[in-house]
Design an enzyme around this catalytic site. Structure first.
Site, PDB file in Angstrom:
ATOM      1  N   ALA A 138       0.804  -1.410   0.056  1.00  0.00           N
ATOM      2  CA  ALA A 138      -0.190   0.003  -0.143  1.00  0.00           C
ATOM      3  C   ALA A 138       1.065   1.397  -0.028  1.00  0.00           C
ATOM      4  O   ALA A 138       1.354   1.572   1.086  1.00  0.00           O
ATOM      5  CB  ALA A 138      -0.788   0.085   1.238  1.00  0.00           C
ATOM      6  N   GLY A 152       0.069   9.206  -7.002  1.00  0.00           N
ATOM      7  CA  GLY A 152       0.364   7.942  -7.448  1.00  0.00           C
ATOM      8  C   GLY A 152       1.670   7.628  -7.888  1.00  0.00           C
ATOM      9  O   GLY A 152       2.337   7.101  -7.042  1.00  0.00           O
ATOM     10  N   ARG A 200      10.062  -4.814  -9.946  1.00  0.00           N
ATOM     11  CA  ARG A 200       9.784  -4.511 -11.504  1.00  0.00           C
ATOM     12  C   ARG A 200      10.120  -5.421 -12.394  1.00  0.00           C
ATOM     13  O   ARG A 200       9.286  -5.948 -13.410  1.00  0.00           O
ATOM     14  CB  ARG A 200      10.295  -3.083 -11.767  1.00  0.00           C
ATOM     15  CG  ARG A 200       9.807  -2.015 -11.153  1.00  0.00           C
ATOM     16  CD  ARG A 200      10.590  -0.765 -11.216  1.00  0.00           C
ATOM     17  NE  ARG A 200       9.599   0.412 -10.777  1.00  0.00           N
ATOM     18  CZ  ARG A 200       9.883   1.553 -10.301  1.00  0.00           C
ATOM     19  NH1 ARG A 200      11.284   1.968 -10.351  1.00  0.00           N
ATOM     20  NH2 ARG A 200       9.165   2.349  -9.890  1.00  0.00           N
ATOM     21  N   GLN A 248       3.861  -8.694 -39.712  1.00  0.00           N
ATOM     22  CA  GLN A 248       3.259  -8.081 -38.389  1.00  0.00           C
ATOM     23  C   GLN A 248       3.533  -9.164 -37.182  1.00  0.00           C
ATOM     24  O   GLN A 248       3.826  -8.669 -36.128  1.00  0.00           O
ATOM     25  CB  GLN A 248       1.913  -7.994 -38.522  1.00  0.00           C
ATOM     26  CG  GLN A 248       1.417  -6.265 -39.130  1.00  0.00           C
ATOM     27  CD  GLN A 248      -0.099  -6.116 -38.891  1.00  0.00           C
ATOM     28  OE1 GLN A 248      -0.360  -5.937 -37.416  1.00  0.00           O
ATOM     29  NE2 GLN A 248      -0.886  -5.799 -39.666  1.00  0.00           N
ATOM     30  N   GLY A 257      -9.458  -9.721 -36.050  1.00  0.00           N
ATOM     31  CA  GLY A 257     -10.574  -9.175 -36.311  1.00  0.00           C
ATOM     32  C   GLY A 257     -11.850  -9.296 -35.410  1.00  0.00           C
ATOM     33  O   GLY A 257     -11.272  -9.267 -34.001  1.00  0.00           O
ATOM     34  N   GLU A 286       3.522  -0.446 -10.289  1.00  0.00           N
ATOM     35  CA  GLU A 286       4.919  -0.684 -10.023  1.00  0.00           C
ATOM     36  C   GLU A 286       5.641   0.581 -10.798  1.00  0.00           C
ATOM     37  O   GLU A 286       6.743   0.044 -11.029  1.00  0.00           O
ATOM     38  CB  GLU A 286       5.361  -1.977 -10.049  1.00  0.00           C
ATOM     39  CG  GLU A 286       4.906  -3.075  -9.200  1.00  0.00           C
ATOM     40  CD  GLU A 286       5.272  -2.786  -7.782  1.00  0.00           C
ATOM     41  OE1 GLU A 286       4.471  -2.414  -7.127  1.00  0.00           O
ATOM     42  OE2 GLU A 286       6.662  -3.093  -7.648  1.00  0.00           O
ATOM     43  N   GLY A 287       5.075   1.509 -11.040  1.00  0.00           N
ATOM     44  CA  GLY A 287       5.784   2.518 -11.846  1.00  0.00           C
ATOM     45  C   GLY A 287       5.377   2.538 -13.294  1.00  0.00           C
ATOM     46  O   GLY A 287       5.306   1.537 -13.997  1.00  0.00           O
ATOM     47  N   THR A 288       4.511   3.713 -13.602  1.00  0.00           N
ATOM     48  CA  THR A 288       3.968   3.608 -15.057  1.00  0.00           C
ATOM     49  C   THR A 288       4.915   3.727 -16.242  1.00  0.00           C
ATOM     50  O   THR A 288       6.378   3.839 -15.861  1.00  0.00           O
ATOM     51  CB  THR A 288       3.138   5.056 -15.169  1.00  0.00           C
ATOM     52  OG1 THR A 288       4.115   6.308 -15.181  1.00  0.00           O
ATOM     53  CG2 THR A 288       2.089   5.278 -14.360  1.00  0.00           C
TER      54      THR A 288
HETATM   55  C1  LIG Z   1      -5.654  -2.027 -10.581  1.00  0.00           C
HETATM   56  C2  LIG Z   1      -4.423  -1.256 -10.284  1.00  0.00           C
HETATM   57  C3  LIG Z   1      -3.909  -1.811  -9.118  1.00  0.00           C
HETATM   58  C4  LIG Z   1      -2.771  -1.258  -8.304  1.00  0.00           C
HETATM   59  N1  LIG Z   1      -2.228  -1.927  -7.377  1.00  0.00           N
HETATM   60  C5  LIG Z   1      -1.671  -0.968  -6.545  1.00  0.00           C
HETATM   61  C6  LIG Z   1      -0.896  -1.597  -5.326  1.00  0.00           C
HETATM   62  O1  LIG Z   1      -1.216  -2.854  -4.949  1.00  0.00           O
HETATM   63  N2  LIG Z   1      -0.355  -1.004  -4.235  1.00  0.00           N
HETATM   64  C7  LIG Z   1      -0.162   0.765  -4.712  1.00  0.00           C
HETATM   65  O2  LIG Z   1       0.555   1.307  -4.086  1.00  0.00           O
HETATM   66  N3  LIG Z   1      -0.714   1.043  -5.878  1.00  0.00           N
HETATM   67  C8  LIG Z   1      -1.293   0.302  -6.757  1.00  0.00           C
HETATM   68  N4  LIG Z   1      -1.916   0.905  -7.716  1.00  0.00           N
HETATM   69  C9  LIG Z   1      -1.465   2.354  -7.854  1.00  0.00           C
HETATM   70  C10 LIG Z   1      -0.729   2.687  -9.037  1.00  0.00           C
HETATM   71  O3  LIG Z   1       0.727   2.320  -8.968  1.00  0.00           O
HETATM   72  C11 LIG Z   1      -0.853   4.020  -9.793  1.00  0.00           C
HETATM   73  O4  LIG Z   1      -2.155   4.111 -10.297  1.00  0.00           O
HETATM   74  C12 LIG Z   1       0.560   4.743 -10.414  1.00  0.00           C
HETATM   75  O5  LIG Z   1       1.446   4.751  -9.827  1.00  0.00           O
HETATM   76  C13 LIG Z   1      -0.082   5.776 -11.171  1.00  0.00           C
HETATM   77  O6  LIG Z   1      -0.334   6.691 -10.187  1.00  0.00           O
HETATM   78  P1  LIG Z   1      -1.652   7.596 -10.722  1.00  0.00           P
HETATM   79  O7  LIG Z   1      -2.610   6.788 -11.201  1.00  0.00           O
HETATM   80  O8  LIG Z   1      -2.067   8.568  -9.388  1.00  0.00           O
HETATM   81  O9  LIG Z   1      -1.251   8.256 -11.727  1.00  0.00           O
HETATM   82  P2  LIG Z   1      -0.411   9.715 -11.723  1.00  0.00           P
HETATM   83  O10 LIG Z   1       0.737   9.862 -11.152  1.00  0.00           O
HETATM   84  O11 LIG Z   1      -1.380  10.886 -11.676  1.00  0.00           O
HETATM   85  O12 LIG Z   1      -0.061   9.832 -13.322  1.00  0.00           O
HETATM   86  C14 LIG Z   1      -0.745  10.205 -14.315  1.00  0.00           C
HETATM   87  C15 LIG Z   1      -0.047  10.207 -15.605  1.00  0.00           C
HETATM   88  O13 LIG Z   1       0.822  10.927 -15.753  1.00  0.00           O
HETATM   89  C16 LIG Z   1       2.001  10.330 -15.969  1.00  0.00           C
HETATM   90  N5  LIG Z   1       3.034  11.022 -15.070  1.00  0.00           N
HETATM   91  C17 LIG Z   1       3.193  11.231 -13.803  1.00  0.00           C
HETATM   92  N6  LIG Z   1       4.158  11.691 -13.430  1.00  0.00           N
HETATM   93  C18 LIG Z   1       5.030  12.045 -14.615  1.00  0.00           C
HETATM   94  C19 LIG Z   1       6.156  12.650 -14.837  1.00  0.00           C
HETATM   95  N7  LIG Z   1       7.165  13.219 -13.896  1.00  0.00           N
HETATM   96  N8  LIG Z   1       6.902  12.630 -16.161  1.00  0.00           N
HETATM   97  C20 LIG Z   1       6.045  12.193 -16.886  1.00  0.00           C
HETATM   98  N9  LIG Z   1       4.505  11.356 -16.970  1.00  0.00           N
HETATM   99  C21 LIG Z   1       4.228  11.649 -15.668  1.00  0.00           C
HETATM  100  C22 LIG Z   1       1.875   8.991 -15.643  1.00  0.00           C
HETATM  101  O14 LIG Z   1       2.805   8.152 -16.181  1.00  0.00           O
HETATM  102  C23 LIG Z   1       0.357   8.596 -15.997  1.00  0.00           C
HETATM  103  O15 LIG Z   1       0.421   8.315 -17.360  1.00  0.00           O
HETATM  104  C24 LIG Z   1      -2.952   0.121  -8.397  1.00  0.00           C
HETATM  105  C25 LIG Z   1      -3.515   0.583  -9.612  1.00  0.00           C
HETATM  106  C26 LIG Z   1      -4.260   0.044 -10.335  1.00  0.00           C
HETATM  107  C27 LIG Z   1      -5.115   0.808 -11.523  1.00  0.00           C
END
Ligand SMILES: Cc1cc2nc3c(=O)[nH]c(=O)nc-3n(C[C@H](O)[C@H](O)[C@H](O)COP(=O)(O)OP(=O)(O)OC[C@H]3O[C@@H](n4cnc5c(N)ncnc54)[C@H](O)[C@@H]3O)c2cc1C
Length: 409
Positions: A137, A144, A263, A307, A362, A386-388
């Site tokens: 958590a 996020g 990761r 492809q 399709g 785990e980090g976008t």
């Molecule tokens: C199904 C699901 C399960 C999850 N499980 C867990 C869990 O077990 N534990 C936990 O702690 N969290 C969990 N999460 C949360 C997840 O880790 C976050 O959603 C994620 O870290 C992104 O945070 P956010 O959604 O607030 O997006 P934001 O941080 O608001 O980001 C929104 C967008 O902006 C981009 N962005 C943000 N900062 C930057 C930057 N500096 N430069 C460029 N682009 C940027 C992001 O890549 C994204 O595309 C879960 C989420 C989901 C949907």
């Protein structure tokens, strides 16, 4: 010389994981995709039996995922070329996610919190928390991606810490029996004051408030958990209790180190899910009379085969990056850069491959006749948690350019 074969000693483990995928996960995949974990009937009884079986397998050997899978303990080991528990975890997770990502995420005792415990817990804590199923958590309503913005507080009171705050999107937060909670022991001291605490379910003041409805991984529960004056024994804090200087931030770095182990695991999930789509696609192409020839250039083959070959190449790159970062973890080499590269590449190509397969197949791909549409939905989360994608690229850029998080945001 680089040997890209998977280690022979893991053949049995990979075969077992494949059998679990074909005989247990795939037959119930659609059923639990329809019964969302946010609704009654969500909890997956079939997995409890399977988890007991895996516990038995783990107790006998080196294999395993979760808490045992990511330990970086070097005591008594000779340096050299080692394929250990990180490698066995990633290989088995890949194979299991070929079956079903959501069911893998719902497996008892295989949570990302278990991985966190394994990476940063003391030997005594590892012993005490062994057998727990721990969620992770970090995320809160106010942030996020920026995990240094943790606002959940942990205030020392005698031999306890008192936790207050709200955590959202906690994977398996409802089914697990513990949560690793990130909280600040002193907000004014910045990221160095962020610590993680193992909070066991049933601790007064900890409440699962609701479950999310989602695009994919529907079988996996995603919880909001509130902590109100929740008293946690001080010995449940993972790592050092010292508050590090903001500039040094060793404490926070310790918490972040968890990601170097988790990761590659998430990258492995994306690789496994993408492989499932590729295998299904190859079957469908075969049925349609399209031959994919790996020995001839793509441009002399049909469009569909070309492809497919491009997807195979992308998949291979993601697979190899994942294995590289995993191997480095096993051999105790710093792997933050490689772990982020693997997560970025595998997360992106996982989404691209599964979506492209839906397109290539399709109407068959879009319908529920096959699992292709499900895999396209399930793979998206692997490029987010785990980090976008964007955060992984940011980390890679910082590492390559030698910039700090303050210099490159
Ligand atoms: C199904 C699901 C399960 C999850 N499980 C867990 C869990 O077990 N534990 C936990 O702690 N969290 C969990 N999460 C949360 C997840 O880790 C976050 O959603 C994620 O870290 C992104 O945070 P956010 O959604 O607030 O997006 P934001 O941080 O608001 O980001 C929104 C967008 O902006 C981009 N962005 C943000 N900062 C930057 C930057 N500096 N430069 C460029 N682009 C940027 C992001 O890549 C994204 O595309 C879960 C989420 C989901 C949907």
């Amino acid at each position: 010389m680089i040997n890209l074969e998977t280690p022979k000693k893991f053949d049995l483990l990979i075969n077992q994981a494949h059998q679990v995928s074909t005989e247990i996960f795939r037959p119930i995949s659609r059923k639990y995709d329809r019964v969302s974990s946010a609704e009654p009937g969500g909890p997956i009884k079939e997995l409890d039996t399977l988890a007991a079986l895996i516990d038995g397998m783990n107790s006998g050997g080196e294999g395993g995922t979760g808490a045992r899978g990511v330990r970086r303990d070097s005591k008594g080991e000779e340096p050299g070329n080692r394929n250990g528990t990180n490698m066995s975890s990633v290989l088995s997770v890949m194979e299991a996610c070929w079956g079903d990502v959501a069911l893998v995420l719902s497996m008892p005792r295989q949570g990302l919190g278990d991985a966190a415990i394994a990476s940063v817990a003391s030997d005594e804590q590892l012993e005490r928390f062994g057998g727990l199923w721990a969620s992770m958590a970090i995320t809160e309503p106010s942030f996020g991606s920026d995990s240094s913005a943790v606002s959940t507080t942990a205030v020392r009171d005698g031999d306890h810490y008192v936790l207050n705050g709200e955590k959202i999107f906690v994977t398996s937060g409802s089914r697990s029996n513990a949560v690793v909670v990130w909280a600040t022991v002193d907000k004014s001291r910045g990221r160095g004051a962020i610590k993680s605490f193992v909070v066991e379910k049933g601790t007064p003041g900890m409440e699962v408030e609701r479950l999310e409805h989602k695009l994919g991984i529907k079988a996996s529960d995603t919880a909001t958990i509130r902590f109100t004056d929740c008293r946690v024994p001080a010995e449940n804090m993972l790592g050092s209790s010292e508050i590090e200087d903001a500039g040094d931030a060793t404490g926070f770095a310790g918490a972040m180190q968890t990601f170097d182990n988790t990761r590659p695991l998430v990258a492995g999930m994306a690789v496994g899910c993408a492989r499932a789509a590729l295998d299904e696609m190859e079957d469908l192409l075969g049925q349609a009379g399209v031959e994919v020839d790996y020995d001839r250039p793509a441009y002399v083959q049909t469009g569909a085969a070309a492809q497919y070959l491009q997807m195979e190449a992308d998949w291979e790159a993601a697979y190899l990056l994942t294995l590289e970062s995993t191997w480095m973890a096993d051999n105790r080499q710093p792997n933050s850069l490689q772990a982020s590269m693997a997560k970025a590449k595998a997360g992106r190509v996982g989404v691209e491959i599964t979506t492209r397969c839906v397109e290539l197949a399709g109407s068959l791909g879009y319908s529920e006749h096959s699992l292709l549409e499900k895999w396209a939905r399930d793979s998206k989360i692997l490029d987010i948690f785990e980090g976008t994608q964007q955060i992984q690229q940011l980390i890679v850029a910082r590492r390559l350019l030698g910039k700090s998080s303050g210099e490159l945001k």
